[in-house]
Design an enzyme around this catalytic site. Structure first.
Site, mmCIF file in Angstrom:
data_model
loop_
_atom_site.group_PDB
_atom_site.id
_atom_site.type_symbol
_atom_site.label_atom_id
_atom_site.label_comp_id
_atom_site.label_asym_id
_atom_site.label_seq_id
_atom_site.Cartn_x
_atom_site.Cartn_y
_atom_site.Cartn_z
ATOM 1 N N SER A 60 0.864 -1.181 0.000
ATOM 2 C CA SER A 60 0.000 0.000 0.000
ATOM 3 C C SER A 60 0.900 1.229 0.000
ATOM 4 O O SER A 60 1.694 1.415 0.917
ATOM 5 C CB SER A 60 -0.884 -0.037 1.249
ATOM 6 O OG SER A 60 -1.654 1.135 1.353
ATOM 7 N N LYS B 107 -1.220 -1.012 -4.336
ATOM 8 C CA LYS B 107 -2.363 -0.163 -3.951
ATOM 9 C C LYS B 107 -1.861 1.259 -3.811
ATOM 10 O O LYS B 107 -0.876 1.510 -3.112
ATOM 11 C CB LYS B 107 -2.956 -0.688 -2.644
ATOM 12 C CG LYS B 107 -3.872 0.265 -1.900
ATOM 13 C CD LYS B 107 -4.656 -0.505 -0.848
ATOM 14 C CE LYS B 107 -4.768 0.256 0.454
ATOM 15 N NZ LYS B 107 -5.518 -0.506 1.477
ATOM 16 N N LYS C 204 -2.816 5.084 -2.650
ATOM 17 C CA LYS C 204 -3.777 5.912 -1.940
ATOM 18 C C LYS C 204 -4.200 7.023 -2.897
ATOM 19 O O LYS C 204 -3.351 7.563 -3.638
ATOM 20 C CB LYS C 204 -3.136 6.504 -0.681
ATOM 21 C CG LYS C 204 -2.867 5.451 0.384
ATOM 22 C CD LYS C 204 -4.167 4.918 0.973
ATOM 23 C CE LYS C 204 -3.901 3.968 2.130
ATOM 24 N NZ LYS C 204 -5.151 3.508 2.773
ATOM 25 N N ASP D 296 -7.142 3.306 -3.090
ATOM 26 C CA ASP D 296 -7.830 3.372 -1.795
ATOM 27 C C ASP D 296 -8.025 4.838 -1.419
ATOM 28 O O ASP D 296 -7.057 5.556 -1.182
ATOM 29 C CB ASP D 296 -7.013 2.644 -0.722
ATOM 30 C CG ASP D 296 -7.709 2.615 0.636
ATOM 31 O OD1 ASP D 296 -8.846 3.132 0.748
ATOM 32 O OD2 ASP D 296 -7.116 2.061 1.587
ATOM 33 N N GLU E 250 -11.187 1.125 -3.364
ATOM 34 C CA GLU E 250 -11.462 0.843 -1.946
ATOM 35 C C GLU E 250 -12.008 2.080 -1.242
ATOM 36 O O GLU E 250 -11.429 3.160 -1.344
ATOM 37 C CB GLU E 250 -10.147 0.369 -1.294
ATOM 38 C CG GLU E 250 -10.272 0.004 0.176
ATOM 39 C CD GLU E 250 -8.934 -0.477 0.754
ATOM 40 O OE1 GLU E 250 -8.015 -0.837 -0.022
ATOM 41 O OE2 GLU E 250 -8.803 -0.477 1.992
ATOM 42 N N ASP F 20 -13.960 -0.922 3.178
ATOM 43 C CA ASP F 20 -13.020 -1.081 4.287
ATOM 44 C C ASP F 20 -13.678 -0.461 5.525
ATOM 45 O O ASP F 20 -14.369 -1.157 6.286
ATOM 46 C CB ASP F 20 -11.682 -0.405 3.921
ATOM 47 C CG ASP F 20 -10.664 -0.351 5.052
ATOM 48 O OD1 ASP F 20 -10.968 -0.781 6.171
ATOM 49 O OD2 ASP F 20 -9.531 0.150 4.836
ATOM 50 N N LYS G 124 -10.322 -6.427 8.055
ATOM 51 C CA LYS G 124 -9.321 -6.141 9.085
ATOM 52 C C LYS G 124 -9.901 -6.693 10.369
ATOM 53 O O LYS G 124 -10.978 -6.256 10.805
ATOM 54 C CB LYS G 124 -9.094 -4.628 9.220
ATOM 55 C CG LYS G 124 -8.374 -4.019 8.024
ATOM 56 C CD LYS G 124 -8.183 -2.531 8.156
ATOM 57 C CE LYS G 124 -7.515 -1.979 6.901
ATOM 58 N NZ LYS G 124 -7.560 -0.504 6.845
ATOM 59 N N GLY H 132 -4.507 -3.983 6.201
ATOM 60 C CA GLY H 132 -3.472 -3.796 7.215
ATOM 61 C C GLY H 132 -3.613 -2.452 7.896
ATOM 62 O O GLY H 132 -4.245 -1.534 7.371
HETATM 63 O O1 OSB Z 1 -7.123 2.169 4.583
HETATM 64 O O2 OSB Z 1 -6.193 0.290 4.350
HETATM 65 C C1 OSB Z 1 -6.200 1.415 4.862
HETATM 66 C C2 OSB Z 1 -2.997 1.943 6.914
HETATM 67 C C3 OSB Z 1 -3.500 2.627 8.002
HETATM 68 C C4 OSB Z 1 -4.840 2.953 8.028
HETATM 69 C C5 OSB Z 1 -5.681 2.566 6.972
HETATM 70 C C6 OSB Z 1 -5.195 1.861 5.897
HETATM 71 C C7 OSB Z 1 -3.822 1.578 5.849
HETATM 72 C C8 OSB Z 1 -3.173 0.927 4.719
HETATM 73 C C9 OSB Z 1 -1.845 0.255 4.992
HETATM 74 O O3 OSB Z 1 -3.586 0.982 3.588
HETATM 75 C C10 OSB Z 1 -1.878 -1.201 4.915
HETATM 76 C C11 OSB Z 1 -0.637 -1.823 5.495
HETATM 77 O O4 OSB Z 1 0.330 -1.972 4.754
HETATM 78 O O5 OSB Z 1 -0.627 -2.162 6.706
HETATM 79 MG MG MG Z 2 -8.377 1.091 3.254
#
Ligand code: OSB
Ligand code: MG
Length: 380
Positions: free
Chosen positions: A135, A161, A163, A188, A213, A238, A262, A290
């Site tokens: 990510s 992924k 952001k 995302d 996402e 999510d 999660k 994550g």
């Molecule tokens: O939206 O998935 C998310 C990290 C912190 C808070 C929200 C998110 C995330 C990530 C990181 O996308 C995922 C990871 O590598 O742990």
């Molecule tokens: Mg997310």
């Protein structure tokens, strides 16, 4: 087992790279660790919460309060015959899913150790190595994004992924897609868009994204259904899914085709299993999200990824993507197939560096069945 002692530690680990999402920038991972002890054996769980209520309402301070004032006094000294008993014991407390999950998951790990089974086996897992991706936060420029994606593709990550947010959508996606036509790519938004952005989000369709996402509000389901009806790209939820009831609403309303699971966001493994089974029956794909977990939460996530309906690569990257030094065994990427090998030892199957945790501890409290009174350990 009788829950003899429950300890909490708050620690903070610096991230190797700042992580920017539409809700803010994280430069370290602060977390609350739960250690449960019974029958002379201890096991660990990690709270998914962050410092501030930006991803969800959960914060570590709130988790500490709810654990110490309610969840631990309600459970310590109790006899537990299956880890999902924890879910039942904690039911009187509404919300506070990440605090509950940290405690419940430590008890799952304990039972795995006691029964000499990896957590994956307790969850009905079907894989020995699981597909993972990375990510990537919002970068200062498209050039820097391209460089960062290229670095991870070079390392062997097969799923990227990005952001996204308003103003960081079409151009960056176009650039990455044209440079890496075959990579599994997704975006995302962490709730950065609204239904007024439908025309903009439709422009994402030609880029063959695996999914979009959480484009809309963190507590919305109905608008996601309206959006999914108008775009081709699969919508993944999510933030919106905290419970089996939310998952049912998503399924009934057709508010997306994919769930990011999660375990912290749904209150622990008991609910994660329930949602997994509901999604599987409804033809909703899922994958493991994550929260920049340390080696304790990361190990739990790897076990979760082995469940049958986790058919898409998870946000469970190798340890070096997050930390120079971790509090448990490190995980590395199997470059040839973008996977991580799931630990095979009992419970979480990782060695926890308790000395390092002690040295990092900002707070350390414990509650035993005998005194049923919380106290700070050390010189607080
Ligand atoms: O939206 O998935 C998310 C990290 C912190 C808070 C929200 C998110 C995330 C990530 C990181 O996308 C995922 C990871 O590598 O742990
Ligand atoms: Mg997310």
């Amino acid at each position: 087992m009788k829950l003899e002692k429950i300890e909490l530690y708050q620690i903070e680990l610096p991230l190797v790279h700042p992580f920017r999402t539409s809700f803010g920038t994280q430069t370290n991972r602060q977390t609350v660790l739960v250690k449960v002890t019974a029958d002379g054996m201890s096991a660990w769980g990690e709270c998914a919460a962050s410092l501030g209520p930006w991803y969800s309402s959960d914060t570590n301070k709130e988790a500490w309060h709810v654990l110490t004032d309610f969840l631990i006094p309600m459970t310590v000294g109790q006899t537990v015959t299956h880890p999902s008993d924890m879910h039942t014991l904690m039911k009187p407390v509404r919300g506070h899913v990440m605090a509950k999950a940290a405690l419940e998951n430590a008890v799952w790990a304990w039972f795995g150790q006691a029964e000499n089974k990896p957590l994956s086996a307790m969850l009905g897992g079907v894989r020995e190595r699981v597909e993972v991706g990375v990510s990537i936060g919002i970068q200062p420029s498209i050039e820097q994004l391209e460089e960062r994606v290229a670095g991870f593709v070079e390392l062997g990550y097969g799923r990227i992924k990005m952001k996204i947010e308003p103003g960081w959508l079409i151009e960056p996606i176009e650039r990455i897609r044209s440079r890496f036509p075959d990579v599994l790519l997704m975006g995302d938004a962490n709730s950065a868009f609204s239904l007024d952005d439908v025309d903009l989000l439709k422009q994402v369709d030609p880029y063959n994204l695996l999914m979009l996402e959480q484009p809309l509000n963190y507590d919305d389901i109905a608008d996601h259904a309206r959006l999914q009806a108008q775009i081709e790209t699969a919508v993944c939820l999510d933030e919106s899914i905290h419970s089996p009831a939310n998952a049912q609403a998503m399924i009934d309303l057709k508010a997306g085709r994919i769930i990011n699971m999660k375990v912290g966001r749904v209150g622990g493994f008991t609910n994660a299993i329930k949602i997994h089974d509901m999604a599987q029956a409804a033809g909703i794909q899922m994958w493991c999200g994550g929260m920049l977990e340390t080696g304790i939460g990361r190990a739990a996530n790897l076990h979760l990824c082995t469940m049958p309906n986790f058919t898409l690569p998870g946000d469970v990257s190798a340890t070096d993507r997050y930390f120079d030094r971790d509090i448990a065994d490190r995980f590395t990427l199997n470059k040839e197939d973008s996977t991580i090998t799931v630990p095979t030892g009992a419970g979480l199957g990782v060695e926890v560096d308790e000395e390092y945790i002690e040295s990092l501890a900002e707070k350390h409290w414990e509650l035993t069945a005998e005194n049923n009174k919380l106290f700070a350990v050390g010189d607080e």
